[in-house]
Design a protein around this motif. Structure first.
Motif, mmCIF file in Angstrom:
data_model
loop_
_atom_site.group_PDB
_atom_site.id
_atom_site.type_symbol
_atom_site.label_atom_id
_atom_site.label_comp_id
_atom_site.label_asym_id
_atom_site.label_seq_id
_atom_site.Cartn_x
_atom_site.Cartn_y
_atom_site.Cartn_z
ATOM 1 N N VAL A 53 0.875 -1.182 0.000
ATOM 2 C CA VAL A 53 0.000 0.000 0.000
ATOM 3 C C VAL A 53 0.903 1.220 0.000
ATOM 4 C CG1 VAL A 53 -2.106 -0.812 1.128
ATOM 5 C CG2 VAL A 53 -0.180 -0.178 2.526
ATOM 6 N N THR A 54 0.455 2.258 -0.653
ATOM 7 C CA THR A 54 1.239 3.493 -0.641
ATOM 8 C C THR A 54 0.340 4.722 -0.690
ATOM 9 O OG1 THR A 54 3.022 4.762 -1.694
ATOM 10 C CG2 THR A 54 1.561 3.575 -3.175
ATOM 11 N N THR A 55 0.868 5.809 -0.126
ATOM 12 C CA THR A 55 0.159 7.089 -0.203
ATOM 13 C C THR A 55 0.668 7.910 -1.388
ATOM 14 O OG1 THR A 55 1.784 8.140 1.245
ATOM 15 C CG2 THR A 55 -0.161 7.169 2.303
ATOM 16 N N GLU A 85 -5.301 6.862 0.672
ATOM 17 C CA GLU A 85 -5.141 8.189 1.270
ATOM 18 C C GLU A 85 -4.354 8.025 2.576
ATOM 19 O OE1 GLU A 85 -6.118 11.031 -0.036
ATOM 20 O OE2 GLU A 85 -6.865 9.916 -1.781
ATOM 21 N N PRO A 86 -3.635 9.094 2.969
ATOM 22 C CA PRO A 86 -2.866 9.004 4.224
ATOM 23 C C PRO A 86 -3.714 8.560 5.415
ATOM 24 C CG PRO A 86 -2.225 10.962 3.017
ATOM 25 C CD PRO A 86 -3.361 10.354 2.244
ATOM 26 N N VAL A 87 -4.986 9.016 5.470
ATOM 27 C CA VAL A 87 -5.823 8.645 6.612
ATOM 28 C C VAL A 87 -6.088 7.135 6.651
ATOM 29 C CG1 VAL A 87 -7.939 9.226 5.336
ATOM 30 C CG2 VAL A 87 -7.996 9.177 7.811
ATOM 31 N N ASP A 88 -6.246 6.535 5.471
ATOM 32 C CA ASP A 88 -6.469 5.089 5.413
ATOM 33 C C ASP A 88 -5.188 4.312 5.749
ATOM 34 O OD1 ASP A 88 -9.157 5.333 4.687
ATOM 35 O OD2 ASP A 88 -8.553 5.801 2.629
ATOM 36 N N PHE A 89 -4.061 4.897 5.321
ATOM 37 C CA PHE A 89 -2.774 4.267 5.648
ATOM 38 C C PHE A 89 -2.603 4.228 7.171
ATOM 39 C CE2 PHE A 89 1.734 3.810 6.225
ATOM 40 C CZ PHE A 89 2.133 2.997 5.176
ATOM 41 N N ASP A 90 -2.903 5.364 7.813
ATOM 42 C CA ASP A 90 -2.777 5.427 9.282
ATOM 43 C C ASP A 90 -3.669 4.394 9.962
ATOM 44 O OD1 ASP A 90 -0.974 7.418 9.054
ATOM 45 O OD2 ASP A 90 -2.365 9.052 9.546
ATOM 46 N N ASP A 98 9.215 10.942 0.824
ATOM 47 C CA ASP A 98 8.055 11.753 1.263
ATOM 48 C C ASP A 98 6.713 11.041 1.227
ATOM 49 O OD1 ASP A 98 9.782 13.809 1.591
ATOM 50 O OD2 ASP A 98 9.352 14.734 -0.359
ATOM 51 N N HIS A 99 6.688 9.780 0.857
ATOM 52 C CA HIS A 99 5.417 9.064 0.857
ATOM 53 C C HIS A 99 5.541 7.834 1.747
ATOM 54 C CE1 HIS A 99 3.978 11.672 -2.265
ATOM 55 N NE2 HIS A 99 5.020 11.378 -3.018
ATOM 56 N N TYR A 100 4.389 7.307 2.137
ATOM 57 C CA TYR A 100 4.390 6.133 3.009
ATOM 58 C C TYR A 100 4.113 4.876 2.192
ATOM 59 C CZ TYR A 100 4.580 9.402 6.797
ATOM 60 O OH TYR A 100 5.010 10.388 7.637
ATOM 61 N N TYR A 101 4.821 3.814 2.588
ATOM 62 C CA TYR A 101 4.680 2.532 1.920
ATOM 63 C C TYR A 101 4.565 1.460 2.996
ATOM 64 C CZ TYR A 101 6.722 4.850 -2.215
ATOM 65 O OH TYR A 101 6.991 5.690 -3.258
ATOM 66 N N GLY A 102 3.785 0.430 2.744
ATOM 67 C CA GLY A 102 3.688 -0.642 3.733
ATOM 68 C C GLY A 102 3.280 -1.951 3.099
ATOM 69 N N THR A 103 3.571 -3.035 3.821
ATOM 70 C CA THR A 103 3.290 -4.388 3.342
ATOM 71 C C THR A 103 2.071 -4.960 4.068
ATOM 72 O OG1 THR A 103 5.661 -4.738 2.998
ATOM 73 C CG2 THR A 103 4.274 -6.707 3.145
ATOM 74 N N PRO A 104 0.963 -5.159 3.375
ATOM 75 C CA PRO A 104 -0.203 -5.775 4.031
ATOM 76 C C PRO A 104 0.123 -7.191 4.524
ATOM 77 C CG PRO A 104 -0.820 -4.810 1.930
ATOM 78 C CD PRO A 104 0.686 -4.822 1.981
#
Ligand code: 5GP
Length: 221
Positions: A52-54, A71-76, A92-98
């Protein structure tokens, strides 16, 4: 996370083993995306972890295929609900592994390929060292890295310059990886990554079904 399969189809009639996590990291432009795509296309036992990424979608990228764009809010929310195995801020963007798809794939005896940065690799290593094999892809030279970044023609000049200046930081993390491949030629690099995957699959500790197999051998079956 140390799941193993007993499904004969997933095992291909072979000895059962735990799924493995293969991480590829590199500065952008070193050829990691091409290598991942080719590896996935030829190896049905391998599943890509879709992050996932913003960050905004680039032209040609598909939601749910290249990334899950949120969206950043969903990432949080995903972070707070502990739905991500790891997450990091990159450029400058957020990335994560579900977490869920990875856990499902591993428990079905499938191996999972990750295209994540050094921060994510460190986190996964802390959590799941035994399941992880990490590969760092280096470009053959700085000039070639810049040429590849420019030839993609998808990022602005400013973005290319930013990625070049970040490349040195990213490259400094090579000693944290199990393997390092220099991508002079994509076919050779692909052979090398394939060899790593094959060897990692054959590690004794991963072949959970070996004991039973050898027992049957000794019983004369
Ligand atoms: P890009 O924006 O070019 O697709 O990716 C930028 C960087 O973010 C790449 O180095 C990529 O490996 C990394 N990245 C992509 N997904 C993840 C993720 O889920 N976690 C972490 N830690 N890094 C990621």
């Amino acid at each position: 996370m140390n799941k193993q399969t007993s499904d004969p189809a997933a095992m291909g009639g072979q000895i059962s083993r735990r799924g493995l996590m293969l991480v590829l990291s590199s500065p952008s432009g070193a050829g990691k995306t091409t290598l991942s795509r080719r590896l996935l296309a030829e190896d049905p036992g391998l599943t890509m972890s879709i992050s996932v990424t913003t960050r905004p979608k680039r032209p040609g990228e598909r939601d749910g295929v290249d990334y899950i764009f949120v969206e950043p809010v969903d990432f949080d929310l995903m972070v707070n609900r502990r739905q991500l195995l790891e997450h990091a801020k990159v450029f400058d963007h957020y990335y994560g592994t579900p977490a869920e798809p990875v856990e499902n794939a591993l428990s079905a005896g499938r191996d999972v390929l990750f295209d994540i940065d050094w921060q994510g690799t460190q986190d996964l290593k802390e959590e799941m060292r035994d399941d992880l094999a990490s590969v760092f892809i280096l470009p053959p030279s700085t000039r070639e890295l810049e040429r590849r970044l420019k030839s993609r023609a998808r990022d602005s000049d400013e973005e290319v310059a930013r990625r070049m200046s970040k490349a040195a930081d990213e490259i400094s993390h090579w000693p944290e990886y199990d393997y390092v491949v220099v991508n002079h030629d994509v076919d050779v690099a692909l052979d090398q990554v394939r060899a790593i995957l094959t060897a990692e699959r054959l590690k004794r500790a991963r072949q959970a079904g070996l004991g039973d197999f050898v027992k049957r051998l000794r019983d004369g079956q």
